[in-house]
Motif scaffolding. Structure first.
Motif, PDB file in Angstrom:
ATOM      1  N   PHE A  41       2.470   1.772  -3.560  1.00 21.21           N
ATOM      2  CA  PHE A  41       1.583   2.294  -4.601  1.00 21.21           C
ATOM      3  C   PHE A  41       1.060   3.687  -4.306  1.00 21.21           C
ATOM      4  O   PHE A  41       0.625   4.390  -5.214  1.00 21.21           O
ATOM      5  CB  PHE A  41       0.422   1.331  -4.847  1.00 21.21           C
ATOM      6  CG  PHE A  41       0.814   0.159  -5.695  1.00 21.21           C
ATOM      7  CD1 PHE A  41       1.093   0.318  -7.036  1.00 21.21           C
ATOM      8  CD2 PHE A  41       0.941  -1.099  -5.148  1.00 21.21           C
ATOM      9  CE1 PHE A  41       1.470  -0.752  -7.831  1.00 21.21           C
ATOM     10  CE2 PHE A  41       1.324  -2.184  -5.914  1.00 21.21           C
ATOM     11  CZ  PHE A  41       1.591  -2.007  -7.257  1.00 21.21           C
ATOM     12  N   THR A  42       1.079   4.121  -3.062  1.00 20.79           N
ATOM     13  CA  THR A  42       0.561   5.457  -2.752  1.00 20.79           C
ATOM     14  C   THR A  42       1.639   6.512  -2.591  1.00 20.79           C
ATOM     15  O   THR A  42       1.365   7.693  -2.804  1.00 20.79           O
ATOM     16  CB  THR A  42      -0.286   5.429  -1.467  1.00 20.79           C
ATOM     17  OG1 THR A  42       0.509   4.966  -0.386  1.00 20.79           O
ATOM     18  CG2 THR A  42      -1.521   4.568  -1.649  1.00 20.79           C
ATOM     19  N   MET A  43       2.873   6.120  -2.255  1.00 19.91           N
ATOM     20  CA  MET A  43       3.910   7.114  -1.990  1.00 19.91           C
ATOM     21  C   MET A  43       5.152   6.954  -2.862  1.00 19.91           C
ATOM     22  O   MET A  43       5.563   7.893  -3.531  1.00 19.91           O
ATOM     23  CB  MET A  43       4.328   7.045  -0.511  1.00 19.91           C
ATOM     24  CG  MET A  43       3.242   7.452   0.452  1.00 19.91           C
ATOM     25  SD  MET A  43       3.675   7.165   2.174  1.00 19.91           S
ATOM     26  CE  MET A  43       5.205   8.026   2.331  1.00 19.91           C
TER      27      MET A  43
ATOM     28  N   ARG B  72       6.031   4.877  -5.568  1.00 14.96           N
ATOM     29  CA  ARG B  72       5.909   4.772  -7.017  1.00 14.96           C
ATOM     30  C   ARG B  72       5.597   6.108  -7.681  1.00 14.96           C
ATOM     31  O   ARG B  72       6.256   6.479  -8.660  1.00 14.96           O
ATOM     32  CB  ARG B  72       4.853   3.723  -7.366  1.00 14.96           C
ATOM     33  CG  ARG B  72       4.747   3.437  -8.840  1.00 14.96           C
ATOM     34  CD  ARG B  72       3.857   2.218  -9.076  1.00 14.96           C
ATOM     35  NE  ARG B  72       3.667   2.000 -10.480  1.00 14.96           N
ATOM     36  CZ  ARG B  72       2.525   2.204 -11.116  1.00 14.96           C
ATOM     37  NH1 ARG B  72       1.475   2.610 -10.456  1.00 14.96           N
ATOM     38  NH2 ARG B  72       2.427   1.981 -12.406  1.00 14.96           N
ATOM     39  N   PRO B  73       4.617   6.892  -7.206  1.00 16.57           N
ATOM     40  CA  PRO B  73       4.376   8.192  -7.836  1.00 16.57           C
ATOM     41  C   PRO B  73       5.564   9.145  -7.729  1.00 16.57           C
ATOM     42  O   PRO B  73       5.833   9.910  -8.654  1.00 16.57           O
ATOM     43  CB  PRO B  73       3.167   8.748  -7.070  1.00 16.57           C
ATOM     44  CG  PRO B  73       2.503   7.564  -6.495  1.00 16.57           C
ATOM     45  CD  PRO B  73       3.586   6.579  -6.215  1.00 16.57           C
TER      46      PRO B  73
ATOM     47  N   VAL C 116       0.839  -1.195   0.000  1.00 17.24           N
ATOM     48  CA  VAL C 116       0.000   0.000   0.000  1.00 17.24           C
ATOM     49  C   VAL C 116       0.876   1.248   0.000  1.00 17.24           C
ATOM     50  O   VAL C 116       0.622   2.195  -0.754  1.00 17.24           O
ATOM     51  CB  VAL C 116      -0.966  -0.008   1.213  1.00 17.24           C
ATOM     52  CG1 VAL C 116      -1.640   1.336   1.392  1.00 17.24           C
ATOM     53  CG2 VAL C 116      -1.994  -1.104   1.049  1.00 17.24           C
ATOM     54  N   MET C 117       1.921   1.245   0.812  1.00 16.51           N
ATOM     55  CA  MET C 117       2.820   2.396   0.864  1.00 16.51           C
ATOM     56  C   MET C 117       3.541   2.569  -0.474  1.00 16.51           C
ATOM     57  O   MET C 117       3.735   3.683  -0.947  1.00 16.51           O
ATOM     58  CB  MET C 117       3.838   2.223   1.994  1.00 16.51           C
ATOM     59  CG  MET C 117       4.626   3.474   2.277  1.00 16.51           C
ATOM     60  SD  MET C 117       5.605   3.370   3.768  1.00 16.51           S
ATOM     61  CE  MET C 117       6.980   2.418   3.195  1.00 16.51           C
TER      62      MET C 117
END
Length: 104
Positions: free
Chosen positions: A33-35, A37-38, A30-31
């Motif tokens: 894909f939300t922090m 990777r972007p 979750v971390m």
């Protein structure tokens, strides 16, 4: 009846998230894909922008200064702003380039 008591105590409890390693792995995903990777995608896009700068490009710096590139060096660029004033700035401080349809 007493023989089934040890089996009931040994049965796993907590369902799917009972395993702490599984929960930690899910939290990491979750971390990611939300922090993470972007942020890496944004850094890659900025690096490509900086590498693609050339003479004549209209840019805006991270400080909000609008100008036109007059010279490109290895680590710096010479930017002409209003009235022929020229500023030398680091390439990494370019925020974005303006398209040719937008006013400078």
């Amino acid at each position: 009846m007493l023989t089934l008591l040890p089996l009931a105590q040994a049965a796993p409890s907590g369902g799917l998230f009972g395993n702490p390693l599984l929960l930690l792995g899910l939290l990491f995903l979750v971390m990611w894909f939300t922090m993470i990777r972007p942020q890496t995608k944004q850094a890659k896009a900025h690096r490509e922008l900086v590498e693609g700068l050339s003479k004549g490009d209209r840019i805006v710096t991270v400080g909000g200064i609008h100008g036109t590139i007059r010279q490109v060096d290895e680590k710096t660029i010479l930017v002409e702003v209003d009235g022929g004033t020229k500023l030398r700035i680091d390439k990494g401080k370019v925020g974005y380039t303006l398209s040719s349809t937008e006013p400078a």
